[in-house]
Design an enzyme around this catalytic site. Structure first.
Site, PDB file in Angstrom:
ATOM      1  N   PHE A  32     -52.462 -11.629 -12.558  1.00  0.00           N
ATOM      2  CA  PHE A  32     -53.447 -11.302 -11.517  1.00  0.00           C
ATOM      3  C   PHE A  32     -53.551  -9.802 -11.252  1.00  0.00           C
ATOM      4  O   PHE A  32     -54.552  -9.329 -10.721  1.00  0.00           O
ATOM      5  CB  PHE A  32     -53.082 -12.023 -10.200  1.00  0.00           C
ATOM      6  CG  PHE A  32     -51.995 -11.326  -9.427  1.00  0.00           C
ATOM      7  CD1 PHE A  32     -52.300 -10.273  -8.561  1.00  0.00           C
ATOM      8  CD2 PHE A  32     -50.660 -11.668  -9.578  1.00  0.00           C
ATOM      9  CE1 PHE A  32     -51.305  -9.598  -7.867  1.00  0.00           C
ATOM     10  CE2 PHE A  32     -49.659 -11.006  -8.894  1.00  0.00           C
ATOM     11  CZ  PHE A  32     -49.982  -9.966  -8.039  1.00  0.00           C
ATOM     12  N   LYS A  82     -57.550 -16.500 -21.111  1.00  0.00           N
ATOM     13  CA  LYS A  82     -57.244 -17.309 -19.927  1.00  0.00           C
ATOM     14  C   LYS A  82     -56.741 -16.339 -18.862  1.00  0.00           C
ATOM     15  O   LYS A  82     -55.561 -16.001 -18.798  1.00  0.00           O
ATOM     16  CB  LYS A  82     -56.164 -18.347 -20.286  1.00  0.00           C
ATOM     17  CG  LYS A  82     -56.171 -19.621 -19.449  1.00  0.00           C
ATOM     18  CD  LYS A  82     -56.004 -19.414 -17.966  1.00  0.00           C
ATOM     19  CE  LYS A  82     -54.595 -19.052 -17.565  1.00  0.00           C
ATOM     20  NZ  LYS A  82     -54.491 -18.649 -16.133  1.00  0.00           N
ATOM     21  N   GLU A 112     -55.926 -17.309 -12.437  1.00  0.00           N
ATOM     22  CA  GLU A 112     -56.790 -18.131 -11.590  1.00  0.00           C
ATOM     23  C   GLU A 112     -56.924 -17.548 -10.186  1.00  0.00           C
ATOM     24  O   GLU A 112     -57.745 -17.984  -9.401  1.00  0.00           O
ATOM     25  CB  GLU A 112     -56.268 -19.583 -11.533  1.00  0.00           C
ATOM     26  CG  GLU A 112     -54.895 -19.773 -10.891  1.00  0.00           C
ATOM     27  CD  GLU A 112     -53.714 -19.509 -11.836  1.00  0.00           C
ATOM     28  OE1 GLU A 112     -53.812 -18.620 -12.706  1.00  0.00           O
ATOM     29  OE2 GLU A 112     -52.671 -20.167 -11.661  1.00  0.00           O
ATOM     30  N   ARG A 113     -56.095 -16.520  -9.882  1.00  0.00           N
ATOM     31  CA  ARG A 113     -56.180 -15.937  -8.538  1.00  0.00           C
ATOM     32  C   ARG A 113     -57.309 -14.922  -8.428  1.00  0.00           C
ATOM     33  O   ARG A 113     -57.854 -14.721  -7.358  1.00  0.00           O
ATOM     34  CB  ARG A 113     -54.846 -15.292  -8.162  1.00  0.00           C
ATOM     35  CG  ARG A 113     -53.838 -16.349  -7.753  1.00  0.00           C
ATOM     36  CD  ARG A 113     -52.549 -15.748  -7.341  1.00  0.00           C
ATOM     37  NE  ARG A 113     -51.612 -15.757  -8.453  1.00  0.00           N
ATOM     38  CZ  ARG A 113     -50.394 -15.241  -8.404  1.00  0.00           C
ATOM     39  NH1 ARG A 113     -49.974 -14.639  -7.313  1.00  0.00           N
ATOM     40  NH2 ARG A 113     -49.596 -15.308  -9.441  1.00  0.00           N
ATOM     41  N   SER A 146     -45.082 -12.860 -15.567  1.00  0.00           N
ATOM     42  CA  SER A 146     -43.687 -12.790 -15.108  1.00  0.00           C
ATOM     43  C   SER A 146     -42.739 -13.214 -16.236  1.00  0.00           C
ATOM     44  O   SER A 146     -43.131 -13.947 -17.150  1.00  0.00           O
ATOM     45  CB  SER A 146     -43.515 -13.694 -13.892  1.00  0.00           C
ATOM     46  OG  SER A 146     -43.893 -15.010 -14.234  1.00  0.00           O
ATOM     47  N   CYS A 163     -46.828  -3.637 -12.902  1.00  0.00           N
ATOM     48  CA  CYS A 163     -45.635  -3.853 -13.729  1.00  0.00           C
ATOM     49  C   CYS A 163     -44.912  -2.541 -13.981  1.00  0.00           C
ATOM     50  O   CYS A 163     -43.755  -2.526 -14.360  1.00  0.00           O
ATOM     51  CB  CYS A 163     -46.013  -4.492 -15.045  1.00  0.00           C
ATOM     52  SG  CYS A 163     -47.242  -3.527 -15.901  1.00  0.00           S
ATOM     53  N   GLU A 209     -37.280  -8.838  -9.349  1.00  0.00           N
ATOM     54  CA  GLU A 209     -38.566  -8.141  -9.226  1.00  0.00           C
ATOM     55  C   GLU A 209     -39.239  -8.650  -7.954  1.00  0.00           C
ATOM     56  O   GLU A 209     -39.520  -9.844  -7.846  1.00  0.00           O
ATOM     57  CB  GLU A 209     -39.449  -8.452 -10.441  1.00  0.00           C
ATOM     58  CG  GLU A 209     -40.793  -7.764 -10.368  1.00  0.00           C
ATOM     59  CD  GLU A 209     -41.728  -8.159 -11.520  1.00  0.00           C
ATOM     60  OE1 GLU A 209     -41.858  -9.369 -11.805  1.00  0.00           O
ATOM     61  OE2 GLU A 209     -42.335  -7.253 -12.096  1.00  0.00           O
TER      62      GLU A 209
HETATM   63  P1  NAD Z   1     -47.503 -15.240 -13.707  1.00  0.00           P
HETATM   64  O1  NAD Z   1     -46.427 -15.273 -14.731  1.00  0.00           O
HETATM   65  O2  NAD Z   1     -47.384 -16.102 -12.509  1.00  0.00           O
HETATM   66  O3  NAD Z   1     -48.919 -15.631 -14.379  1.00  0.00           O
HETATM   67  C1  NAD Z   1     -49.381 -15.011 -15.545  1.00  0.00           C
HETATM   68  C2  NAD Z   1     -50.311 -15.964 -16.271  1.00  0.00           C
HETATM   69  O4  NAD Z   1     -49.584 -17.124 -16.676  1.00  0.00           O
HETATM   70  C3  NAD Z   1     -51.475 -16.459 -15.433  1.00  0.00           C
HETATM   71  O5  NAD Z   1     -52.624 -16.525 -16.239  1.00  0.00           O
HETATM   72  C4  NAD Z   1     -51.029 -17.841 -14.978  1.00  0.00           C
HETATM   73  O6  NAD Z   1     -52.107 -18.724 -14.797  1.00  0.00           O
HETATM   74  C5  NAD Z   1     -50.161 -18.308 -16.126  1.00  0.00           C
HETATM   75  N1  NAD Z   1     -49.051 -19.171 -15.704  1.00  0.00           N
HETATM   76  C6  NAD Z   1     -48.384 -19.133 -14.524  1.00  0.00           C
HETATM   77  N2  NAD Z   1     -47.398 -20.051 -14.518  1.00  0.00           N
HETATM   78  C7  NAD Z   1     -47.430 -20.668 -15.718  1.00  0.00           C
HETATM   79  C8  NAD Z   1     -46.648 -21.701 -16.314  1.00  0.00           C
HETATM   80  N3  NAD Z   1     -45.640 -22.265 -15.679  1.00  0.00           N
HETATM   81  N4  NAD Z   1     -46.960 -22.091 -17.574  1.00  0.00           N
HETATM   82  C9  NAD Z   1     -47.969 -21.511 -18.234  1.00  0.00           C
HETATM   83  N5  NAD Z   1     -48.751 -20.542 -17.712  1.00  0.00           N
HETATM   84  C10 NAD Z   1     -48.485 -20.106 -16.477  1.00  0.00           C
HETATM   85  O7  NAD Z   1     -47.674 -13.695 -13.293  1.00  0.00           O
HETATM   86  P2  NAD Z   1     -48.587 -13.100 -12.133  1.00  0.00           P
HETATM   87  O8  NAD Z   1     -47.968 -13.408 -10.822  1.00  0.00           O
HETATM   88  O9  NAD Z   1     -50.013 -13.421 -12.352  1.00  0.00           O
HETATM   89  O10 NAD Z   1     -48.425 -11.535 -12.437  1.00  0.00           O
HETATM   90  C11 NAD Z   1     -47.364 -10.770 -11.978  1.00  0.00           C
HETATM   91  C12 NAD Z   1     -46.275 -10.647 -13.023  1.00  0.00           C
HETATM   92  O11 NAD Z   1     -46.807 -10.083 -14.224  1.00  0.00           O
HETATM   93  C13 NAD Z   1     -45.160  -9.699 -12.609  1.00  0.00           C
HETATM   94  O12 NAD Z   1     -43.937 -10.260 -13.008  1.00  0.00           O
HETATM   95  C14 NAD Z   1     -45.450  -8.434 -13.405  1.00  0.00           C
HETATM   96  O13 NAD Z   1     -44.322  -7.622 -13.662  1.00  0.00           O
HETATM   97  C15 NAD Z   1     -45.976  -9.014 -14.660  1.00  0.00           C
HETATM   98  N6  NAD Z   1     -46.748  -8.043 -15.402  1.00  0.00           N
HETATM   99  C16 NAD Z   1     -46.178  -7.483 -16.486  1.00  0.00           C
HETATM  100  C17 NAD Z   1     -46.857  -6.532 -17.209  1.00  0.00           C
HETATM  101  C18 NAD Z   1     -46.239  -5.895 -18.402  1.00  0.00           C
HETATM  102  O14 NAD Z   1     -46.924  -5.166 -19.078  1.00  0.00           O
HETATM  103  N7  NAD Z   1     -44.990  -6.128 -18.729  1.00  0.00           N
HETATM  104  C19 NAD Z   1     -48.153  -6.145 -16.820  1.00  0.00           C
HETATM  105  C20 NAD Z   1     -48.720  -6.746 -15.702  1.00  0.00           C
HETATM  106  C21 NAD Z   1     -48.004  -7.697 -14.998  1.00  0.00           C
END
Ligand code: NAD
Length: 504
Positions: free
Chosen positions: A154, A178, A181-182, A231, A286, A388
């Protein structure tokens, strides 16, 4: 409770059309008010199947399209992004909450990847060895994979997808995105702009949804590669599932980025840099700095003092008002989770030097706002240091010396970014040589690589072998093929009869 049925809906985008599909719906909130402002379709397996089928159908012709023509579409797309920048940023601010100027910064970094992708003809050139043997030439070329998928978080709803699809598409692949969704709205507009730029239908598709949609993508045999950013627990599970299914995977995860501040640093400049890096986008980056390690007691005292003064001047409010420095968090769940962490920090003995919890924003009382928080004297075993938090919470850890400070960075499970503030060149070289981190900044708090480099972390911040965008993305989205070709000059060049020793 107010019905959300009449709110605008963000649909899927498949084969050049908005599609409702057969899944359910979920609300999309305006974080500044805390009220649902729209809805999003949640793809089920059948909808994902439809998107992958559209991408598979489009892939062969697109792979056969000359790279220069693919680049021309990217040039037009780039112009459309500039023209529609205000619309794109407004959607980002409405759904994510970040301040408009910050959304513009994210779009700009994404555009830079598009600009890099415009050079695809040069990037795909391959390598040639003439006269590898008598009458033999050998060369390698980079061929597209077919259908590739991107799953994005998101926090950068425009930029992170742009780490993926411009290069994936320019390399000759068809793409299924994909998004989170937020905040799904911007991806639908992007899909329309790509179509307007001349991209053939089916080369770029968007499916909205959550876990069900992701798992359907991971299980689909036609999807050759998956780029994930999110994450760490999800990154790791996606990496395992998709690699077990034989796919190429890059899964970028979470972070706990440290900034080391040495006694000789320009502390005013370091404090300014830390303010932006810790509290910009409400700490939801991130590459955000979430730990400041001060070396020496006096450095710690001075830095905490400088940060406290700056936090007192921080303007928090709706992202639509560019005079604000910081907007709300993305969701009520995030707000509650971070309140929980602050409670744990206090229970475990950290000193809350600035408490942002009682902030109210007049006129936006329902918004997901949290003021900047500053913890001092945080210890490495505390939960607020290990996890985090992904919010506006900066932890100050006081180290006795430089080696102890570097040890903290190296021992942490995450390895995305780290920064050092100093005037000492030897310390800077020592740090960049020995720190176990993917992206290092010297007097730069957010060392996000430029588009011609690549982005990625070490340790549990990245699962897979390729970084995002830049040269690594060209490798990730292509498969190398090496040809060895022989043309006899004259019949008598032919060696006499079959040879059974290994050709050399
Ligand atoms: P998230 O892991 O909750 O979601 C990321 C994506 O995965 C979304 O599209 C979500 O719909 C999907 N998803 C969520 N749970 C899932 C599951 N159980 N199975 C399959 N798909 C699933 O992350 P978020 O809250 O949207 O974003 C924040 C996180 O992203 C933080 O941990 C941040 O550090 C990380 N991030 C990392 C980088 C990087 O370059 N390393 C960059 C941006 C964000």
């Amino acid at each position: 409770m107010r019905s959300t049925e009449s709110l605008p809906v963000v649909e899927h985008y498949i084969a050049g059309q908005e599609i409702a599909g057969s899944g359910g719906m979920q609300d999309v909130f305006d974080p500044a008010t805390g009220v649902a402002a729209g809805r999003v379709r949640m793809a089920d397996r059948a909808t994902v199947e439809q998107a992958v089928a559209a991408a598979s159908a489009a892939a062969p012709d697109w792979a056969a399209t000359p790279p220069q023509r693919r680049a021309r579409i990217m040039f037009r797309f780039r112009e459309l992004l500039e023209r529609r920048a205000d619309d794109i940023c407004r959607i980002v601010t409405n759904e994510h909450g970040k301040v408009l100027n910050d959304a513009r910064g994210e779009l700009q970094r994404g555009i830079e990847v598009v600009e890099y992708a415009c050079g695809i003809a040069e990037l795909l050139k391959g390598e040639h060895s003439r006269e590898a043997g008598p009458g033999i030439d050998s060369w390698s070329e980079l061929q597209p994979l077919g259908v590739v998928a991107g799953i994005t978080p998101f926090n950068f709803p425009v930029m992170v997808p742009m780490w993926m699809y411009p290069l994936a598409i320019c390399c000759g692949n068809a793409f299924v995105l994909k998004p989170s969704e937020r905040d799904p709205g911007a991806s639908l507009l992007i899909a329309k702009l790509l179509q307007e730029a001349g991209l053939p239908d089916g080369v770029f598709n968007v499916i909205n949804g959550g876990r069900e949609a992701v798992e359907a993508l991971l299980d689909d045999q036609r999807v050759q590669a998956v780029s994930f950013v999110g994450s760490t627990p999800v990154a790791e599970s996606i990496y395992r599932r998709a690699t077990a299914a034989g796919k190429r995977v890059q899964a970028l995860g979470g972070a706990k980025n440290h900034a080391l501040v040495l006694p000789d640093a320009d502390l005013e400049a370091a404090a300014d840099a830390l303010m932006g890096a810790a509290y910009g986008s409400c700490g939801q980056r991130c590459m955000a700095i979430s730990v400041a390690v001060t070396v020496g007691e006096e450095t710690g005292n001075q830095l905490v003092d400088l940060l406290q003064k700056r936090i007192a001047d921080l303007k928090v409010g709706p992202g639509a008002d560019n005079s604000n420095d910081m907007g709300p968090l993305v969701s009520k769940e995030s707000l509650e989770r971070i309140h929980g962490y602050i409670g744990q920090g206090l229970e475990q003995g950290a000193e809350l030097a600035v408490d942002g919890r009682d902030l109210t924003v007049p006129g936006n009382e329902g918004g997901f706002f949290l003021g900047a928080c500053l913890f001092d004297r945080v210890q490495p075993e505390m939960t607020i240091y290990r996890d985090e938090i992904f919010g506006p919470v900066l932890c100050v850890v006081r180290a006795e010396n430089f080696d102890q400070a570097i040890g903290l960075v190296n021992d942490h499970e995450y390895g995305n970014g780290a920064a050092l503030f100093t005037r000492d060149g030897e310390a800077a070289r020592n740090f960049s040589n020995h720190v176990r981190i993917g992206m290092v900044g010297i007097n730069v708090a957010l060392p996000v690589p430029v588009a011609s480099q690549s982005f990625g972390g070490w340790k549990r911040s990245l699962f897979g072998d390729h970084y995002a965008y830049g040269p690594d993305a060209v490798r990730f989205y292509t498969r190398r093929k090496t040809m060895t070709q022989r043309w006899l000059r004259r019949k008598d060049d032919d060696p006499s009869g079959p040879q059974f020793s290994f050709p050399s």
